[in-house]
Design a protein around this motif. Structure first.
Motif, PDB file in Angstrom:
ATOM      1  N   VAL A 130       0.853  -1.205   0.000  1.00  0.00           N
ATOM      2  CA  VAL A 130       0.000   0.000   0.000  1.00  0.00           C
ATOM      3  C   VAL A 130       0.885   1.250   0.000  1.00  0.00           C
ATOM      4  N   MET A 131       1.917   1.267   0.845  1.00  0.00           N
ATOM      5  CA  MET A 131       2.729   2.486   0.988  1.00  0.00           C
ATOM      6  C   MET A 131       3.558   2.793  -0.264  1.00  0.00           C
ATOM      7  N   ARG A 132       3.951   1.759  -0.996  1.00  0.00           N
ATOM      8  CA  ARG A 132       4.725   2.015  -2.220  1.00  0.00           C
ATOM      9  C   ARG A 132       3.858   2.830  -3.195  1.00  0.00           C
ATOM     10  N   GLU A 133       2.632   2.359  -3.398  1.00  0.00           N
ATOM     11  CA  GLU A 133       1.725   3.086  -4.302  1.00  0.00           C
ATOM     12  C   GLU A 133       1.366   4.450  -3.715  1.00  0.00           C
ATOM     13  N   TYR A 134       1.106   4.450  -2.424  1.00  0.00           N
ATOM     14  CA  TYR A 134       0.684   5.660  -1.719  1.00  0.00           C
ATOM     15  C   TYR A 134       1.739   6.758  -1.880  1.00  0.00           C
ATOM     16  N   LEU A 135       3.004   6.426  -1.631  1.00  0.00           N
ATOM     17  CA  LEU A 135       4.046   7.463  -1.612  1.00  0.00           C
ATOM     18  C   LEU A 135       4.430   7.914  -3.019  1.00  0.00           C
ATOM     19  N   GLY A 137       2.479   7.771  -5.567  1.00  0.00           N
ATOM     20  CA  GLY A 137       1.301   8.477  -6.073  1.00  0.00           C
ATOM     21  C   GLY A 137       1.143   9.845  -5.444  1.00  0.00           C
ATOM     22  N   LEU A 138       1.336   9.922  -4.122  1.00  0.00           N
ATOM     23  CA  LEU A 138       1.181  11.204  -3.432  1.00  0.00           C
ATOM     24  C   LEU A 138       2.166  12.234  -3.985  1.00  0.00           C
ATOM     25  N   LEU A 139       3.387  11.791  -4.235  1.00  0.00           N
ATOM     26  CA  LEU A 139       4.371  12.743  -4.768  1.00  0.00           C
ATOM     27  C   LEU A 139       3.950  13.220  -6.167  1.00  0.00           C
ATOM     28  N   GLU A 170      10.536  17.973  10.426  1.00  0.00           N
ATOM     29  CA  GLU A 170       9.334  17.675   9.634  1.00  0.00           C
ATOM     30  C   GLU A 170       8.642  16.452  10.219  1.00  0.00           C
ATOM     31  N   ILE A 171       7.368  16.633  10.560  1.00  0.00           N
ATOM     32  CA  ILE A 171       6.551  15.525  11.052  1.00  0.00           C
ATOM     33  C   ILE A 171       5.793  14.944   9.861  1.00  0.00           C
ATOM     34  N   GLY A 172       5.909  13.636   9.679  1.00  0.00           N
ATOM     35  CA  GLY A 172       5.203  12.964   8.580  1.00  0.00           C
ATOM     36  C   GLY A 172       5.712  13.366   7.208  1.00  0.00           C
ATOM     37  N   PHE A 177       9.689  14.804  -0.340  1.00  0.00           N
ATOM     38  CA  PHE A 177      10.028  15.861  -1.308  1.00  0.00           C
ATOM     39  C   PHE A 177      10.017  17.253  -0.669  1.00  0.00           C
ATOM     40  N   LEU A 178       9.125  17.478   0.290  1.00  0.00           N
ATOM     41  CA  LEU A 178       9.118  18.791   0.959  1.00  0.00           C
ATOM     42  C   LEU A 178      10.389  18.952   1.798  1.00  0.00           C
ATOM     43  N   ALA A 179      10.836  17.830   2.386  1.00  0.00           N
ATOM     44  CA  ALA A 179      12.089  17.855   3.151  1.00  0.00           C
ATOM     45  C   ALA A 179      13.259  18.195   2.223  1.00  0.00           C
ATOM     46  N   GLY A 193      13.440  14.271  10.514  1.00  0.00           N
ATOM     47  CA  GLY A 193      12.098  13.857  10.096  1.00  0.00           C
ATOM     48  C   GLY A 193      11.601  12.765  11.023  1.00  0.00           C
ATOM     49  N   VAL A 194      10.303  12.820  11.369  1.00  0.00           N
ATOM     50  CA  VAL A 194       9.702  11.770  12.201  1.00  0.00           C
ATOM     51  C   VAL A 194       8.438  11.292  11.508  1.00  0.00           C
ATOM     52  N   ASP A 195       8.387  10.003  11.218  1.00  0.00           N
ATOM     53  CA  ASP A 195       7.201   9.460  10.550  1.00  0.00           C
ATOM     54  C   ASP A 195       6.837   8.127  11.183  1.00  0.00           C
ATOM     55  N   ILE A 196       5.543   7.886  11.318  1.00  0.00           N
ATOM     56  CA  ILE A 196       5.079   6.653  11.982  1.00  0.00           C
ATOM     57  C   ILE A 196       5.253   5.426  11.081  1.00  0.00           C
TER      58      ILE A 196
HETATM   59  C1  LIG Z   1      -0.427  12.281   3.573  1.00  0.00           C
HETATM   60  S1  LIG Z   1       1.185  11.870   4.067  1.00  0.00           S
HETATM   61  C2  LIG Z   1       1.970  13.467   3.961  1.00  0.00           C
HETATM   62  C3  LIG Z   1       3.303  13.423   3.280  1.00  0.00           C
HETATM   63  C4  LIG Z   1       3.921  14.793   3.043  1.00  0.00           C
HETATM   64  N1  LIG Z   1       4.118  15.490   4.286  1.00  0.00           N
HETATM   65  C5  LIG Z   1       3.066  15.632   2.123  1.00  0.00           C
HETATM   66  O1  LIG Z   1       2.608  16.690   2.526  1.00  0.00           O
HETATM   67  O2  LIG Z   1       2.855  15.252   0.972  1.00  0.00           O
HETATM   68  C6  LIG Z   1       1.026  11.617   5.796  1.00  0.00           C
HETATM   69  C7  LIG Z   1       2.288  11.107   6.446  1.00  0.00           C
HETATM   70  O3  LIG Z   1       2.128  11.268   7.862  1.00  0.00           O
HETATM   71  C8  LIG Z   1       2.593  10.106   8.514  1.00  0.00           C
HETATM   72  N2  LIG Z   1       1.914  10.020   9.826  1.00  0.00           N
HETATM   73  C9  LIG Z   1       0.620   9.749  10.068  1.00  0.00           C
HETATM   74  N3  LIG Z   1       0.371   9.712  11.383  1.00  0.00           N
HETATM   75  C10 LIG Z   1       1.550   9.987  12.006  1.00  0.00           C
HETATM   76  C11 LIG Z   1       1.957  10.074  13.373  1.00  0.00           C
HETATM   77  N4  LIG Z   1       1.088   9.872  14.368  1.00  0.00           N
HETATM   78  N5  LIG Z   1       3.260  10.345  13.649  1.00  0.00           N
HETATM   79  C12 LIG Z   1       4.156  10.535  12.636  1.00  0.00           C
HETATM   80  N6  LIG Z   1       3.819  10.450  11.316  1.00  0.00           N
HETATM   81  C13 LIG Z   1       2.537  10.184  10.999  1.00  0.00           C
HETATM   82  C14 LIG Z   1       2.225   8.977   7.555  1.00  0.00           C
HETATM   83  O4  LIG Z   1       2.980   7.814   7.782  1.00  0.00           O
HETATM   84  C15 LIG Z   1       2.536   9.615   6.204  1.00  0.00           C
HETATM   85  O5  LIG Z   1       3.869   9.392   5.820  1.00  0.00           O
END
Ligand SMILES: C[S@@+](CC[C@H](N)C(=O)[O-])C[C@H]1O[C@@H](n2cnc3c(N)ncnc32)[C@H](O)[C@@H]1O
Length: 331
Positions: A130-135, A137-139, A170-172, A177-179, A193-196
């Protein structure tokens, strides 16, 4: 001419360009022609609104963004260029089609579908496929969805261009790319950067690496930021939370942590959505005022704002993408 400069919110004046014209402009750059053909010839229906937004005098800037995104995306993974192109475009199709389906259900039910943070974590953020397509695609949405493209322009022109420089958080970061833009904006910037999602962490790390960013300038960690930013320490000069606060059950936790890790001059960038559904949206903002009020209650002052109404046939009138540049409120 009434003397007023056009703003980012204004729709483009009438001059709609065609896919063929766009490809003609890109013809000298083989690297992006394949991507543009796959996007605009292969997915005409999905990309009509992007073409509708672009004016002739914006093409050069648009193609620069396409080039910057494809340069990193195409360098990631071990696939051949053809396979990589197919994979990345499949990610965009996944996002676009999934969004249209979910948004139609949201318009009917008035609620987001995702159950809770645990379910989203297990079913989305921990799933490699899911995340491969998600990331990917999102970019690509940043060059395929008009509102995401405008958001990126706002991030560059009204956030990255401003002081201070230095320690960025940067959170998430998701795709990263924004980073990357933040690190490229000033050689003195460093980034945590911190991402879950372990897949977002790996993706961001790889994207920054293939872009040639010195490893000493960034660190990407896995962690749940709702838990006091996952143990991050100190104060930052710049904090970005783009498309993240609607992905948690209590956005206040993230906003308050952002204030806690700021100093009086810290510049923050937030983006979120109002009444727009996605596979992992948990917190439903029902109006722009709700976003503004929560940001204010948590101790942030808005210094710049971009509101982008969702523009397609049956979009509810109160659906928005919103981007905010903030500072901590004076004590
Ligand atoms: C929609 S993406 C946003 C990616 C990028 N910041 C952008 O604007 O395109 C949401 C990101 O937030 C991360 N995320 C969601 N909940 C989180 C949490 N509780 N702590 C850290 N990261 C989280 C997800 O894993 C995902 O990578």
């Amino acid at each position: 001419m009434n003397g007023q400069l056009p703003t980012l919110n204004e729709p483009s004046p009438n001059a709609m360009i065609t896919a063929e014209e766009l490809l003609e402009h890109a013809a000298a750059d083989e690297a992006i022609v394949g991507l543009l053909e796959a996007l605009y010839i292969g997915n005409q229906r999905l990309l009509t609104s992007m073409l509708g937004m672009l004016r002739a005098d914006q093409i050069v800037e648009y193609l620069d963004t396409v080039r910057a995104i494809w340069r990193v995306l195409s360098a990631m993974g071990r696939d051949s260029q053809t396979a990589r192109l197919k994979e990345a475009v499949a990610g965009l199709q996944f996002h676009s089609i999934d969004f249209l389906r979910r948004q139609a259900t949201f318009v009917r039910t008035g609620d987001y579908q995702a159950e809770d943070a645990q379910a989203v974590y297990e079913e989305v953020y921990c799933s490699e496929s899911v995340m491969r397509e998600y990331l990917d695609g999102l970019l690509l949405t940043y060059i395929a969805w008009p509102n995401h493209y405008r958001l990126l322009q706002f991030y560059r022109n009204r956030y990255l261009s401003k002081e201070p420089r230095g320690r960025c958080l940067e959170i998430g970061p998701g795709h990263g790319f924004l980073a990357l833009l933040q690190l490229q904006a000033d050689s003195g910037n460093t980034l945590l950067g911190v991402d879950i999602s372990p897949h977002s962490v790996a993706f961001t790390d790889e994207l920054l690496t293939v872009a040639g960013i010195d490893r000493a300038r960034f660190e990407i960690c896995e962690g749940d930021a709702t838990n006091d930013f996952a143990g991050v320490t100190g104060r930052f000069d710049r904090i970005v939370m783009a498309e993240v606060i609607e992905h948690v059950e209590q956005p206040q936790t993230l906003l308050r942590s952002a204030v806690k890790h700021s100093h009086p001059e810290t510049l923050l960038f937030l983006s979120t959505v109002v009444n727009i559904e996605a596979i992992d949206h948990l917190y439903l903002y029902r109006s722009l005022d709700e976003v503004r009020e929560m940001v204010d209650e948590c101790g942030l002052a808005i210094v710049d704002e971009l509101d982008l109404p969702l523009e397609f046939a049956d979009a509810p009138a109160d659906s928005f993408e919103v981007a905010l540049v903030c500072r901590p409120q004076p004590q």
